[in-house]
Scaffold this motif. Structure first.
Motif, mmCIF file in Angstrom:
data_model
loop_
_atom_site.group_PDB
_atom_site.id
_atom_site.type_symbol
_atom_site.label_atom_id
_atom_site.label_comp_id
_atom_site.label_asym_id
_atom_site.label_seq_id
_atom_site.Cartn_x
_atom_site.Cartn_y
_atom_site.Cartn_z
ATOM 1 N N ILE A 91 36.778 38.423 31.110
ATOM 2 C CA ILE A 91 37.106 37.038 31.450
ATOM 3 C C ILE A 91 38.442 36.964 32.173
ATOM 4 O O ILE A 91 39.447 37.497 31.696
ATOM 5 N N MET A 92 38.446 36.319 33.318
ATOM 6 C CA MET A 92 39.680 36.065 34.055
ATOM 7 C C MET A 92 40.308 34.766 33.559
ATOM 8 O O MET A 92 39.601 33.762 33.357
ATOM 9 N N VAL A 93 41.616 34.764 33.381
ATOM 10 C CA VAL A 93 42.352 33.568 32.962
ATOM 11 C C VAL A 93 43.287 33.143 34.091
ATOM 12 O O VAL A 93 44.112 33.942 34.555
ATOM 13 N N VAL A 94 43.123 31.890 34.547
ATOM 14 C CA VAL A 94 43.968 31.340 35.615
ATOM 15 C C VAL A 94 44.540 30.024 35.095
ATOM 16 O O VAL A 94 43.856 29.003 35.061
ATOM 17 N N GLU A 95 45.794 30.063 34.693
ATOM 18 C CA GLU A 95 46.457 28.917 34.064
ATOM 19 C C GLU A 95 47.944 28.986 34.395
ATOM 20 O O GLU A 95 48.582 30.014 34.141
ATOM 21 N N HIS A 113 36.886 39.846 23.694
ATOM 22 C CA HIS A 113 36.693 39.856 25.137
ATOM 23 C C HIS A 113 37.797 40.652 25.832
ATOM 24 O O HIS A 113 38.922 40.756 25.326
ATOM 25 N N ASP A 114 37.467 41.208 26.995
ATOM 26 C CA ASP A 114 38.467 41.826 27.863
ATOM 27 C C ASP A 114 39.010 40.754 28.811
ATOM 28 O O ASP A 114 38.245 39.922 29.307
ATOM 29 N N VAL A 115 40.315 40.786 29.071
ATOM 30 C CA VAL A 115 40.957 39.735 29.859
ATOM 31 C C VAL A 115 41.574 40.308 31.127
ATOM 32 O O VAL A 115 42.269 41.326 31.087
ATOM 33 N N ILE A 116 41.298 39.645 32.242
ATOM 34 C CA ILE A 116 41.951 39.933 33.513
ATOM 35 C C ILE A 116 42.949 38.806 33.755
ATOM 36 O O ILE A 116 42.578 37.650 33.840
ATOM 37 N N GLY A 117 44.207 39.137 33.896
ATOM 38 C CA GLY A 117 45.242 38.125 34.058
ATOM 39 C C GLY A 117 46.121 38.067 32.824
ATOM 40 O O GLY A 117 46.206 39.033 32.061
ATOM 41 N N PRO A 118 46.796 36.943 32.608
ATOM 42 C CA PRO A 118 46.589 35.647 33.282
ATOM 43 C C PRO A 118 47.264 35.569 34.649
ATOM 44 O O PRO A 118 48.258 36.247 34.895
ATOM 45 N N ALA A 137 35.348 33.191 34.718
ATOM 46 C CA ALA A 137 36.749 32.838 34.984
ATOM 47 C C ALA A 137 37.066 31.506 34.331
ATOM 48 O O ALA A 137 36.334 30.526 34.517
ATOM 49 N N LEU A 138 38.146 31.459 33.561
ATOM 50 C CA LEU A 138 38.653 30.216 32.988
ATOM 51 C C LEU A 138 39.752 29.723 33.913
ATOM 52 O O LEU A 138 40.786 30.380 34.065
#
Length: 209
Positions: A91-95, A113-118, A137-138
């Motif tokens: 999951i990509m995090v864009v915040e 979950h595996d995270v790309i980012g933030p 992507a969030l």
């Protein structure tokens, strides 16, 4: 952590009030429907909340209004019910709010979950999307800087076939751009709101697991 005390929201209540101004006429006697564009936005927003949009608009708005009112209330009030289990996703995090971004990453990692980012801006996130296999992507719909969340959602979908979940307190913007998202979480939100939305998108087939 999302402990029910998160209060950051860009006028979420005001946006909800504006949507009520647009759509509450559907519930009047006699009904006063909005225009065709507003009805299309209503159907799109209902779908990303996993509501049946193929019904009379008054029924759709009645259910959607209840969802928006409930989620737009005090954060965490519905946190008692755990979300259904979801397979591990990337999951990509864009915040662009650092504290909220850090909290999101922590919640997602704890859920397996595996995270790309933030990432705090759309340009960096779009570049990273070309380097990683991303399941979801969030995206904060109102990003500061060079590109907003709407533009990023288009890029992720059109260029990389990445489904997007909007995070926002801007309900009106979410309604206008509902077709770009597979799910929506309203700010302020609790940890279960995020995890339930992810589980709903995965169960509905919008996210490949």
């Amino acid at each position: 952590m999302f402990d029910g005390t998160q209060t950051t929201t860009p006028d979420g209540g005001g946006d909800l009030a504006r949507l009520r101004d647009i759509y509450d006429g559907l519930l009047a006697r006699p009904p006063a429907p909005p225009g065709n564009e507003a009805l299309a936005e209503l159907a799109g927003m209902a779908r990303i909340f996993d509501l049946d949009a193929d019904r009379p608009p008054a029924e759709v708005w009645r259910d959607l209004r209840a969802v928006l009112t409930r989620q737009g209330g005090p954060a965490g009030e519905a946190d008692a019910t755990p979300p259904p289990p979801t397979p591990s996703l990337t999951i990509m995090v864009v915040e662009d709010d650092p504290a909220m971004a850090a909290d999101l990453v922590e919640v997602l990692v704890e859920a397996g979950h595996d995270v790309i980012g933030p990432f705090s801006d759309g340009a960096a996130a779009a570049t990273a999307a070309g380097l990683h296999a991303i399941d979801l992507a969030l995206v904060d719909i109102n990003l500061a800087g060079d590109g907003d969340g709407v533009a990023l959602a288009r890029t992720l979908g059109q260029s990389w076939d990445v489904p997007v979940m909007f995070l926002t307190g801007d309900v009106a913007a979410a309604a206008r751009h509902a077709r770009l998202a597979v799910a929506l979480v309203l700010k302020p939100y609790g940890r279960q709101d995020v995890l339930r939305a992810i589980a709903r998108a995965a169960a509905g087939g919008a996210v490949k697991t």
